[in-house]
Design an enzyme around this catalytic site. Structure first.
Site, PDB file in Angstrom:
ATOM      1  N   TYR A 101      -0.945  44.938  49.588  1.00  0.00           N
ATOM      2  CA  TYR A 101      -0.182  46.180  49.464  1.00  0.00           C
ATOM      3  C   TYR A 101      -1.014  47.293  50.087  1.00  0.00           C
ATOM      4  CZ  TYR A 101       2.803  49.675  47.069  1.00  0.00           C
ATOM      5  OH  TYR A 101       3.659  50.704  46.772  1.00  0.00           O
ATOM      6  N   LYS A 149       2.755  44.374  52.321  1.00  0.00           N
ATOM      7  CA  LYS A 149       3.708  45.451  52.074  1.00  0.00           C
ATOM      8  C   LYS A 149       3.113  46.681  52.729  1.00  0.00           C
ATOM      9  CE  LYS A 149       6.035  48.257  48.584  1.00  0.00           C
ATOM     10  NZ  LYS A 149       6.206  48.564  47.147  1.00  0.00           N
TER      11      LYS A 149
END
Length: 300
Positions: free
Chosen positions: A137, A165
């Site tokens: 992330y 992400k």
């Protein structure tokens, strides 16, 4: 395993007494999967994991895992820890609890800013130890750690790292380079709702999108249109979804999303836990109107 499509990072609904409304969570999970989401993300930032007790986090994971198992959908779960050792321990516990999870979502080390070499070493250690595949992330405006495309590609090449992400606040040079040079089978998932049309146009595999609570089917349609090469349909729909995404983030996430879901009768309260405050009525009404307009306009 392939990560592709639209994943919904579920909010954590609260009952009037302040407890986690697990029945509403399960209902919401089924709704977004019915609308075509590829899977769910439990305990992402949108789920307010830092405001949940350990018992509540386990309950949320179990509820989402049960829904995904019954539906044959992918589950990604946020794993949290202040340093490499603590994160590895969280991953081990998560792997034991949900061994069939598609992946664990792990942020770039926050606040410490260990530099690119330290960040690569962090993910190398986690990938070697983790029982679950990892989705990195990358959200530098929360972590304080910016990464170059070269560092991201080095992390992407690690065995056990299956995706990222990508949420840097825009469409930047590193994103373009990563999409062009990332290893085969590595999924770049947009984490910026307003920029997902552009990321999909450049070849992103999909997105993890809080705004997709409010128009799941339309975001799925957008991803499918780009995949099919239907540029005109994708561009027109993307413009409308960008408006919804901007409205959903007019106040700190997930306050507007929760306000709209409550107005729609899908969760029992719009409540968030401090230090977050509920979204203002005007911001909720604006996002609600845009979401309703998408339903009325259909998919074209």
């Amino acid at each position: 395993m392939e990560l592709a499509g639209i994943y919904v990072p579920l909010i954590t609904p609260f009952a009037a007494d302040g407890s986690v409304a697990l029945d509403a969570l399960e209902k919401l999970a089924h709704e977004v999967l019915d609308a075509g989401a590829a899977g769910l993300v439990a305990l992402g930032t949108t789920g307010e994991p830092a405001a949940l007790s350990a018992e509540e986090r386990r309950a949320v994971i179990d509820a989402c895992a049960a829904v995904c198992a019954g539906r044959g959908a992918q589950l990604i779960v946020g794993a949290h820890g202040g340093d490499t050792r603590a994160t590895a321990e969280a991953l081990a516990e998560l792997g034991a609890r949900v061994p069939r999870a598609a992946a664990a979502l792990v942020t770039v080390p926050a606040f410490l800013r260990p530099g690119e070499a330290g960040t690569v070493a962090h993910f190398r250690a986690l990938a070697e130890a983790s029982p679950l595949p990892l989705v990195v992330y990358h959200i530098p405006y929360r972590t304080g750690q910016q990464l170059s495309a070269a560092a991201l590609c080095e992390i992407a090449a690690l065995d056990g790292v299956v995706g990222v992400k990508y949420a840097t606040g825009g469409l930047d040079q590193a994103a373009v380079e990563l999409l062009a040079a990332g290893p085969e089978g590595f999924a770049v998932l947009s984490g910026e709702d307003a920029f997902v049309p552009a990321m999909l146009a450049l070849g992103a595999a999909g997105g993890i999108l809080a705004a997709a609570h409010l128009a799941t089917g339309r975001f799925v349609e957008l991803a499918e249109a780009w995949r099919a090469g239907d540029v005109d349909r994708a561009r027109a729909l993307g413009h409308r979804l960008t408006g919804l995404a901007l409205a959903a983030f007019a106040e700190p996430n997930p306050t507007v999303v929760k306000g709209v879901l409550h107005a729609q009768g899908r969760i029992p309260t719009p409540d968030v836990r401090p230090p977050l405050l509920p979204a203002g009525r005007a911001q909720v009404d604006a996002a609600l109107a845009l979401a309703s307009g998408l339903d009325q306009q259909g998919g074209s």
